[in-house]
Scaffold this motif. Structure first.
Motif, PDB file in Angstrom:
ATOM      1  N   TYR A 130       0.805  -1.227   0.000  1.00 22.95           N
ATOM      2  CA  TYR A 130       0.000   0.000   0.000  1.00 22.95           C
ATOM      3  C   TYR A 130       0.835   1.271   0.000  1.00 22.95           C
ATOM      4  O   TYR A 130       0.401   2.300  -0.469  1.00 22.95           O
ATOM      5  CB  TYR A 130      -0.951   0.003   1.204  1.00 22.95           C
ATOM      6  CG  TYR A 130      -2.061  -1.003   1.050  1.00 22.95           C
ATOM      7  CD1 TYR A 130      -3.083  -0.777   0.131  1.00 22.95           C
ATOM      8  CD2 TYR A 130      -2.072  -2.180   1.777  1.00 22.95           C
ATOM      9  CE1 TYR A 130      -4.090  -1.710  -0.045  1.00 22.95           C
ATOM     10  CE2 TYR A 130      -3.072  -3.121   1.608  1.00 22.95           C
ATOM     11  CZ  TYR A 130      -4.078  -2.877   0.698  1.00 22.95           C
ATOM     12  OH  TYR A 130      -5.065  -3.799   0.513  1.00 22.95           O
ATOM     13  N   HIS A 131       2.059   1.166   0.552  1.00 22.22           N
ATOM     14  CA  HIS A 131       2.867   2.376   0.636  1.00 22.22           C
ATOM     15  C   HIS A 131       4.053   2.299  -0.307  1.00 22.22           C
ATOM     16  O   HIS A 131       4.742   1.297  -0.374  1.00 22.22           O
ATOM     17  CB  HIS A 131       3.319   2.605   2.084  1.00 22.22           C
ATOM     18  CG  HIS A 131       2.189   3.053   2.951  1.00 22.22           C
ATOM     19  ND1 HIS A 131       1.802   4.370   3.019  1.00 22.22           N
ATOM     20  CD2 HIS A 131       1.333   2.359   3.722  1.00 22.22           C
ATOM     21  CE1 HIS A 131       0.756   4.463   3.827  1.00 22.22           C
ATOM     22  NE2 HIS A 131       0.439   3.256   4.263  1.00 22.22           N
ATOM     23  N   LYS A 138      10.035   4.868  -0.127  1.00 20.85           N
ATOM     24  CA  LYS A 138      10.442   6.265   0.116  1.00 20.85           C
ATOM     25  C   LYS A 138      11.509   6.737  -0.879  1.00 20.85           C
ATOM     26  O   LYS A 138      11.455   7.849  -1.392  1.00 20.85           O
ATOM     27  CB  LYS A 138      10.986   6.428   1.552  1.00 20.85           C
ATOM     28  CG  LYS A 138       9.898   6.396   2.618  1.00 20.85           C
ATOM     29  CD  LYS A 138       9.515   7.802   3.038  1.00 20.85           C
ATOM     30  CE  LYS A 138       8.048   7.941   3.397  1.00 20.85           C
ATOM     31  NZ  LYS A 138       7.451   6.903   4.245  1.00 20.85           N
ATOM     32  N   GLY A 157       2.485   0.875  -5.098  1.00 19.39           N
ATOM     33  CA  GLY A 157       1.765   1.298  -3.906  1.00 19.39           C
ATOM     34  C   GLY A 157       0.388   1.824  -4.271  1.00 19.39           C
ATOM     35  O   GLY A 157       0.066   1.983  -5.451  1.00 19.39           O
ATOM     36  N   ASN A 162      -1.854   6.954  -1.293  1.00 15.38           N
ATOM     37  CA  ASN A 162      -0.715   7.050  -0.368  1.00 15.38           C
ATOM     38  C   ASN A 162       0.525   7.600  -1.058  1.00 15.38           C
ATOM     39  O   ASN A 162       1.219   8.454  -0.512  1.00 15.38           O
ATOM     40  CB  ASN A 162      -0.381   5.677   0.208  1.00 15.38           C
ATOM     41  CG  ASN A 162      -1.483   5.168   1.112  1.00 15.38           C
ATOM     42  OD1 ASN A 162      -2.217   5.950   1.694  1.00 15.38           O
ATOM     43  ND2 ASN A 162      -1.611   3.860   1.201  1.00 15.38           N
ATOM     44  N   VAL A 163       0.788   7.083  -2.262  1.00 15.71           N
ATOM     45  CA  VAL A 163       2.000   7.507  -2.973  1.00 15.71           C
ATOM     46  C   VAL A 163       1.910   9.006  -3.291  1.00 15.71           C
ATOM     47  O   VAL A 163       2.872   9.746  -3.073  1.00 15.71           O
ATOM     48  CB  VAL A 163       2.187   6.688  -4.267  1.00 15.71           C
ATOM     49  CG1 VAL A 163       3.321   7.260  -5.104  1.00 15.71           C
ATOM     50  CG2 VAL A 163       2.456   5.223  -3.928  1.00 15.71           C
ATOM     51  N   ASP A 207       2.534  11.111  -0.200  1.00 16.16           N
ATOM     52  CA  ASP A 207       3.953  11.164   0.153  1.00 16.16           C
ATOM     53  C   ASP A 207       4.724  12.042  -0.825  1.00 16.16           C
ATOM     54  O   ASP A 207       5.615  12.789  -0.435  1.00 16.16           O
ATOM     55  CB  ASP A 207       4.550   9.742   0.166  1.00 16.16           C
ATOM     56  CG  ASP A 207       3.985   8.910   1.314  1.00 16.16           C
ATOM     57  OD1 ASP A 207       3.359   9.513   2.214  1.00 16.16           O
ATOM     58  OD2 ASP A 207       4.153   7.679   1.301  1.00 16.16           O
TER      59      ASP A 207
END
Lengths: 163, 576
Positions: B186-187, B190, B319, B323-324, B327
């Motif tokens: 899901y994420h 980074k 992801g 969420n992406v 971020d």
């Protein structure tokens, strides 16, 4: 490139069909396939040998991972591993060649698992090259029939990337 | 206390928050229907064909964002849903389909109305189940809803043998659902997101290409924020329409085979293409080797198999889109870029392309142009309707000439391209959104593929409108025949066999209206909108020669477009 891929799956009915359907539905080829239970009877492992460009192999591993019943996918191309396959070969040599055949089998550490008046059945286990070499050697004796299990593979201790 | 399998099933559906089920009864699902007979909290909507039920469940899911549910019987009931399941699968729509099955004892015996529906639907479902023991039923239903709605959504089928629904067990609802082999990401990573931010900052000519993933993930707000923050123009795939406001200055409308000139040209000239929730379908990319040749490509998708399947990708981010994007926005906000200054010449260039070749259509005086009908529907509804479409020219015109300002306002079979989808989907959408105006933009060919659902709409007093762009042809195929097959209209002429659509509507108890002249179009639309308790067929007799432009011929690069060649220029009406 030829890849040996190991797929850990939930041991449920229909799983084999999901995996083989994925290959046939997308035009990928399965060269060999072997399936068996693991130490956990709820999990099976499939060892699939397939060929394709990097892009195809990437899709194959991703698509396998996407199947709900697939727990883990390992492409042994990137991993130091041991591969084995077993064959049973039924040979019918001429009378005068019978001893010679047994000698060849012995050199390859083959076992005679059945012998009759006209045939011997030899069991050979090993890597693909060894099996191919043995088949070539016994061809002149007259092979009646042979069956292969398909490859199985396992990672060596302390798995490192081969490259 | 023991409950029957059928009772357990209905309890499970209530636990899942299901309010509407679309279905059709039959021998082996009688136990389920019998329980539904007394049910107050769940409404079963009887369609007139199982294909109608499955598309209605799909339209319900697309309009509401919830999981659509259908129940059908074994054999033909189940096989009739296959087209709809494949439709949902291609467009990643969450459905749970219950099919009846012959008793477990008889499975495999070629029993009456037996079909191996689990085998048949294996390649077109996200997952499917055969329940062999009533004790497994609740767990299976729980898992099915979980799988359908999470990750990349999709249809899940549960096959229910008659002895399972007739059998009994203790009802235990599994509060938690955990499937060890199913863990979507899901994420986004980074590092990848930071890389993406840098690429965005360095790009001079970036383009965002937004797809259905934006809508499925509920990320429209984030997408708008990203585009407006970093001043990036946005084009949408057919599935992405409404994911970004169509009337926004940064919107370039749809790209691809029938995309706008400016969207396709911008993609081909871009130095950074950011694909968000897209799978780079061939209708979007044209010839893949010459797609976005100058661009680095970033692809954000929850499904790793979508990445690098069709086009090269320089930076993949796996992801959930929402969420992406969150971020990514966070990282971009920390940068000190003067976005307006960096992008001004690129945005000016795009405005110039917009001026140069807007969308156009033939402006005949006495003939209704189909694009004109869509344009007027947009004006009269003020862009606030839920538009469903069939497949073909009607679908493309609905995509081009109606601007979708919100997600879940454009409902169309994108991947599979299923004719006959729009009308039952509109019925489903109307159940999901009873206060909205729901209009199916149809063709005279497509509407006849599920026309029996008029009965469903009438009996349920649904004010669904159907705008039939009636050109007497299978228009899109005819268009190809005109352009590429020397005007040999092989089996595309429908007019002589077409029914009187007004009379058909009336025969079912619906309202039928017709417009044959341009000045009748708006009054017909307005009159249709006044009807609140019955479906309306609007039969617009339109120019049979109208074609969908621009058009990228199959196998060409997307900037090799064919345009409307009408001359003199003034006979073309431009739409901005």
């Amino acid at each position: 490139m030829r890849h040996t891929i190991s797929v850990l799956v939930e041991n449920k009915f229909g799983v084999l069909s999901r995996i083989s359907g994925l290959f046939s539905g997308r035009g990928y080829n399965i060269e060999s396939l072997s399936v068996g239970e693991t130490i956990d009877p709820a999990v099976s492992v499939m060892t699939i040998v397939t060929t394709g460009e990097d892009k195809v192999i990437e899709q194959i591993t991703k698509q396998l991972n996407k199947l709900i019943d697939v727990i883990k996918v390992v492409d042994f191309m990137e991993i130091d591993h041991v591969e084995r396959e077993m064959v049973l070969i039924k040979v019918s040599p001429r009378k005068e060649d019978r001893i010679e055949l047994l000698r060849v089998a012995e050199i390859f550490r083959g076992r005679i698992v059945d012998s009759g008046l006209t045939t011997f059945t030899v069991e050979i286990t090993g890597e693909e090259k060894k099996i191919e070499a043995f088949i070539e050697l016994v061809k002149p004796f007259g092979i009646k029939e042979f069956v292969r299990t398909g490859k199985v593979a396992i990672a060596r201790e302390g798995v490192k990337k081969a490259k | 206390m023991k409950k029957s399998g059928a009772e357990i099933l209905i309890e499970c559906l209530k636990k899942e928050g299901v309010k509407h089920i679309f279905g059709y009864p039959g021998g082996v699902v009688l136990n389920i229907f019998d329980v539904l007979y007394d049910e107050k909290d769940l409404e079963l909507i009887l369609t007139r064909h199982e294909q109608g039920a499955i598309h209605a469940a799909d339209g319900y899911a697309r309009a509401s964002g919830k999981v659509g549910v259908a129940i059908v019987t074994s054999g033909p009931g189940a096989t009739n849903t296959v087209t709809g399941i494949a439709t949902a699968s291609m467009d990643s729509i969450p459905l749970v389909v219950f099919s009846g099955q012959v008793p477990t004892m008889l499975i495999g015996n070629d029993a009456f109305q037996e079909a191996d529906i689990v085998g048949i639907t294996r390649p077109c479902t996200k997952h499917n189940f055969l329940v062999k023991d009533v004790k497994d039923l609740a767990q299976t239903v729980r898992e099915a809803f979980h799988i359908a709605a999470t990750g990349r959504p999709g249809p899940v089928l549960i096959d229910l043998p008659k002895d399972v629904t007739a059998g009994s067990a203790d009802f235990i609802w599994p509060e938690e659902v955990k499937i060890r082999s199913y863990n979507p990401t899901y994420h986004g990573n980074k590092f990848m997101i930071n890389q993406a931010a840098q690429m965005i900052a360095h790009a001079k000519k970036p383009v965002i290409m937004a797809g259905g993933g934006v809508i499925l993930s509920g990320a429209s707000k984030e997408l708008k924020e990203l585009a407006e923050l970093a001043k990036i123009p946005v084009t949408m795939t057919l599935m992405g329409l409404g994911g970004f406001p169509g009337a926004n200055k940064l919107s370039m409308g749809m790209l691809g085979m029938h995309g706008t000139y400016y969207a396709n040209t911008a993609v081909q000239n871009s130095d950074l293409l950011i694909g968000i929730g897209v799978r780079f379908d061939d209708r979007v990319t044209g010839k893949t080797d010459s797609f976005a040749p100058l661009a680095k490509i970033i692809q954000v998708d929850i499904d790793p198999t979508s990445i690098r399947k069709n086009v090269r990708v320089d930076l993949p981010v796996v992801g959930d889109v929402k969420n992406v994007l969150r971020d990514l926005i966070k990282v971009l906000k920390e940068s000190k870029e003067q976005w307006g200054a960096i992008r001004s010449s690129w945005l000016k260039q795009i405005d110039k392309w917009k001026e140069e070749r807007p969308l156009t259509y033939r402006a005949e005086k006495n003939i209704i142009e189909p694009e004109f009908v869509v344009e007027k529907i947009y004006e009269v509804t003020k862009g606030d309707a839920i538009i469903c479409t069939e497949v073909g020219q009607n679908q493309m015109w609905a995509a081009q000439f109606y601007k979708y300002d919100q997600p879940r306002k454009f409902i169309s079979s994108g991947g599979l391209g299923t004719m006959g989808y729009g009308f039952p989907a509109a019925i489903g959408a109307q159940f999901a959104c009873p206060d909205k105006v729901v209009i199916d933009i149809a063709g005279d060919g497509s509407i006849q593929m599920n026309i029996q659902e008029l009965a469903t709409a009438v009996i349920n007093k649904l004010p669904v409108k159907v705008a039939i762009l009636n050109n007497g042809y299978l228009g899109m195929v005819r268009q190809w025949q005109e352009l590429f097959f020397k005007e040999r209209y092989a089996h595309t002429h429908l007019e002589t066999g077409n029914p009187d659509f007004v009379k058909v509507a009336e025969a079912y108890g619906a309202v039928g209206l017709r417009a044959t002249k341009p000045e009748e179009v708006v009054p017909v639309i307005k009159e249709a909108l006044k009807v609140k308790n019955r479906p309306v067929f609007m039969d617009f007799v339109v120019d049979w020669k109208a074609k969908v432009f621009p058009m990228v011929p199959a196998g060409a690069a997307i900037d090799q477009m064919i345009f409307n060649e009408e001359k003199p220029e003034k006979k073309l009406k431009a739409v901005k």
